[in-house]
Write an enzyme that holds these catalytic residues in place. Structure first.
Site, PDB file in Angstrom:
ATOM      1  N   LYS A  61       0.600  -1.019   0.101  1.00 27.76           N
ATOM      2  CA  LYS A  61      -0.189   0.183  -0.208  1.00 27.76           C
ATOM      3  C   LYS A  61       0.849   1.437  -0.084  1.00 27.76           C
ATOM      4  O   LYS A  61       0.627   2.148  -0.894  1.00 27.76           O
ATOM      5  CB  LYS A  61      -0.932  -0.056   1.285  1.00 27.76           C
ATOM      6  CG  LYS A  61      -1.603   1.490   1.420  1.00 27.76           C
ATOM      7  CD  LYS A  61      -2.426   1.542   2.711  1.00 27.76           C
ATOM      8  CE  LYS A  61      -1.688   1.869   3.754  1.00 27.76           C
ATOM      9  NZ  LYS A  61      -1.504   3.430   3.951  1.00 27.76           N
ATOM     10  N   ASN A  62       1.937   1.204   0.764  1.00 26.83           N
ATOM     11  CA  ASN A  62       2.670   2.536   1.029  1.00 26.83           C
ATOM     12  C   ASN A  62       3.527   2.743  -0.034  1.00 26.83           C
ATOM     13  O   ASN A  62       4.140   3.852  -0.289  1.00 26.83           O
ATOM     14  CB  ASN A  62       3.386   2.609   2.416  1.00 26.83           C
ATOM     15  CG  ASN A  62       2.483   2.734   3.685  1.00 26.83           C
ATOM     16  OD1 ASN A  62       1.398   3.061   3.369  1.00 26.83           O
ATOM     17  ND2 ASN A  62       2.934   2.896   4.901  1.00 26.83           N
ATOM     18  N   CYS A  75      -5.883  13.618  12.283  1.00 24.63           N
ATOM     19  CA  CYS A  75      -5.393  12.101  12.015  1.00 24.63           C
ATOM     20  C   CYS A  75      -5.390  11.502  13.330  1.00 24.63           C
ATOM     21  O   CYS A  75      -5.103  12.322  14.279  1.00 24.63           O
ATOM     22  CB  CYS A  75      -4.379  11.828  11.066  1.00 24.63           C
ATOM     23  SG  CYS A  75      -3.574  10.404  11.358  1.00 24.63           S
ATOM     24  N   ASP A 101       4.393   1.272  12.076  1.00 27.68           N
ATOM     25  CA  ASP A 101       3.121   0.704  11.957  1.00 27.68           C
ATOM     26  C   ASP A 101       2.964  -0.811  12.173  1.00 27.68           C
ATOM     27  O   ASP A 101       2.092  -1.524  11.903  1.00 27.68           O
ATOM     28  CB  ASP A 101       3.295   0.482  10.142  1.00 27.68           C
ATOM     29  CG  ASP A 101       2.914   2.033   9.631  1.00 27.68           C
ATOM     30  OD1 ASP A 101       2.651   2.694  10.212  1.00 27.68           O
ATOM     31  OD2 ASP A 101       3.056   2.214   8.187  1.00 27.68           O
ATOM     32  N   ARG A 108      -0.320  15.834  12.200  1.00 29.45           N
ATOM     33  CA  ARG A 108       0.583  15.635  10.855  1.00 29.45           C
ATOM     34  C   ARG A 108       0.708  16.757  10.084  1.00 29.45           C
ATOM     35  O   ARG A 108       0.014  16.800   8.962  1.00 29.45           O
ATOM     36  CB  ARG A 108      -0.050  14.200  10.321  1.00 29.45           C
ATOM     37  CG  ARG A 108       0.260  13.094  11.229  1.00 29.45           C
ATOM     38  CD  ARG A 108      -0.275  11.896  10.772  1.00 29.45           C
ATOM     39  NE  ARG A 108       0.366  11.193   9.716  1.00 29.45           N
ATOM     40  CZ  ARG A 108      -0.121  10.108   9.161  1.00 29.45           C
ATOM     41  NH1 ARG A 108      -0.981   9.525   9.619  1.00 29.45           N
ATOM     42  NH2 ARG A 108       0.654   9.253   8.407  1.00 29.45           N
ATOM     43  N   ARG A 130      -8.316  -0.283   4.583  1.00 27.44           N
ATOM     44  CA  ARG A 130      -7.295   0.674   3.832  1.00 27.44           C
ATOM     45  C   ARG A 130      -6.055  -0.032   3.795  1.00 27.44           C
ATOM     46  O   ARG A 130      -5.184   0.412   2.961  1.00 27.44           O
ATOM     47  CB  ARG A 130      -7.082   1.780   5.016  1.00 27.44           C
ATOM     48  CG  ARG A 130      -8.396   2.594   5.309  1.00 27.44           C
ATOM     49  CD  ARG A 130      -7.940   4.024   5.927  1.00 27.44           C
ATOM     50  NE  ARG A 130      -6.818   4.724   5.371  1.00 27.44           N
ATOM     51  CZ  ARG A 130      -6.027   5.318   5.860  1.00 27.44           C
ATOM     52  NH1 ARG A 130      -5.891   5.608   7.475  1.00 27.44           N
ATOM     53  NH2 ARG A 130      -4.795   5.941   5.432  1.00 27.44           N
TER      54      ARG A 130
END
Ligand code: UD1
Length: 429
Positions: free
Chosen positions: A30-31, A124, A318, A129, A410
């Site tokens: 994803k990233n 967030c 993460d 952020r 997500r």
């Protein structure tokens, strides 16, 4: 593009304890794919991306690119991105508010359209952020920004031929955004120091280089870009997701019975694997065949964990929520310090509701291991917290209902299918 079915009304029913056995294949990252998709704005030509995970965030980036004028078609794990009309430099708040990575379109779009109006990403649950590193770096590169009514207005101004940018912190997003915005500055040399070195940045550099960009310093903290006139179309395959892999590995350490995790970039997960080995967890790895096989062991035989999250190659923030579930089950005192985000401990109260004994002192969670967790109604606050609570619920005695579970879509592709394959039953309700 077809909307993906999120399969959920927001709540997940999990009956524990369960055992994970069999094998699970890791999807594309994803990233990595999000900044790569944003960087497709740098060329008029057709881009074909392979190994693209079907995730809510990928859908959000798709919407954003479609707003700008790109045409996107998905065929299984392949995304075809084309430009059949003139690009538009205006991206509204609605898609941008859903994820911060949206902002990575701002620099490339400004270079292409000369003037832009892009919504600022919102708050967030992980804490404040800002995007100040992005905007300050872009200004040096000749993209001037003014902020008004929640939008950033960008325009091109003069810039030097030799540009030096030093990031105050190795921000992943700022590193990616600045690299992508530098590659088309024809005739200029841009040196960015204190860059983040996450594997997703390597993926982006590989992608841009294959498009014709001139980038030196891959996998180091100093990246030098020699701007070129134009970039061309290409086919590119996105690397596997190290955070999804890490999540299944941690799941295997807690509830696995010879759980095989396939398509793992072992090198990207050294810090996790070394740490698991140090505390006494055994697993089999094959660097040739890219898999990890892992089983749960008696937690009483494990050493305590002491983790500090840090930019790559440090322990990834993460994976911090997921690893705190493991730490909760190891007798004695473990500590986890969160050094990247100011408030990434929303899962702690929820774990405590399940019987964990965790207290917070500033940015450190002090964890007294318990014998078991017990099922409870719990609430997910963000993507990785949702993954952690799912693992906790699967290991716990009794029934848990996890609300706000949609966050998990997500970042975890085909979750129910993958869990089904490893013998895990969950129900959306
Ligand atoms: C990316 C990842 C996210 C991961 C994070 C850290 C994506 C899509 N997301 O997020 O999953 O948790 O890296 O590994 O790749 N900061 C500023 N000003 C800025 C930019 C960042 O103060 O302009 C701060 C942030 O508030 C945060 C820290 O820097 O405290 C690190 O953030 P950053 O590395 O930028 O994270 P993201 O790129 O947003």
């Amino acid at each position: 593009m077809n909307a993906i079915n999120l399969e959920s009304s927001g709540k997940l029913l999990v009956k524990g304890p369960q055992i994970a056995k069999g094998s699970v294949k890791i999807s594309g990252s994803k990233n990595a794919v999000l900044p790569i998709m944003a960087a497709t704005l740098l060329t008029k030509e057709k881009v074909i991306l392979r190994n693209v995970p079907e995730l809510a965030d990928v859908q959000t980036m798709t919407e954003i690119l479609e707003y700008s004028g790109k045409t996107i078609n998905r065929n299984d794990e392949i995304l075809i991105i084309e430009e059949n009309k003139e690009l538009v430099g205006e991206i509204p708040y609605e898609p941008v508010r859903k994820m911060r990575a949206s902002f990575n379109v701002y620099g490339p779009l400004t270079l292409r359209t000369k003037e832009t109006k892009v919504a600022l990403p919102g708050g967030c649950s992980l804490g404040v952020r800002p995007v100040n590193y992005h905007l300050e770096g872009l200004k040096k590169m000749g993209i001037e920004s003014t902020t008004e009514h929640g939008y950033v207005m960008g325009k091109i101004i003069d810039s030097k031929n030799e540009i030096n940018i030093s990031l105050p912190f190795p921000s992943v997003g700022a590193t990616e955004h600045l690299i992508s915005s530098a590659v088309l500055l024809e005739g200029k040399t841009i040196k960015i120091s204190n860059c983040a070195m996450e594997p997703e940045i390597t993926d982006l550099i590989d992608f841009l280089s294959k498009m014709g960009a001139q980038i030196e310093g891959k996998n180091t903290s100093i990246i030098t870009i020699h701007g070129v006139k134009e970039l061309h179309g290409l086919e590119y395959s996105v690397s596997p997701d190290r955070i999804e892999a890490g999540t299944y590995i941690i799941m295997g350490a807690i509830i696995g019975d010879n759980l095989k995790i396939e398509r793992v970039c072992i090198d990207d997960l050294r810090i996790l694997l070394n740490m698991l080995e140090e505390i006494g967890i055994e697993f089999e790895i094959s660097e040739k065949e890219n898999y990890v096989k892992i089983s749960k062991v008696d937690f009483k035989n494990l050493k305590n964990l002491n983790i500090d999250t840090a930019p790559y190659p440090g322990f990834p923030t993460d994976l911090q929520p997921q690893i705190s579930v493991l730490a909760s089950l190891i007798p004695g005192k473990s500590t986890i310090s969160e050094n990247i985000f100011s408030s990434r401990f929303n899962h702690i109260d929820e774990l405590n509701r399940m019987g964990a004994k965790i207290r917070l002192e500033d940015n450190t969670a002090i964890i007294d291991g318990v014998d078991y967790l017990s099922g409870a109604p719990i609430q997910a606050s963000d993507l990785r917290a949702a993954a952690a609570l799912l693992i906790a619920a699967l290991s716990a005695e009794g029934e848990s209902i996890i609300s706000n579970i949609d966050h998990i879509f997500r970042g975890y592709e085909k979750l129910k299918e993958k869990l089904d394959k490893i013998g895990i039953k969950i129900e959306y309700n």
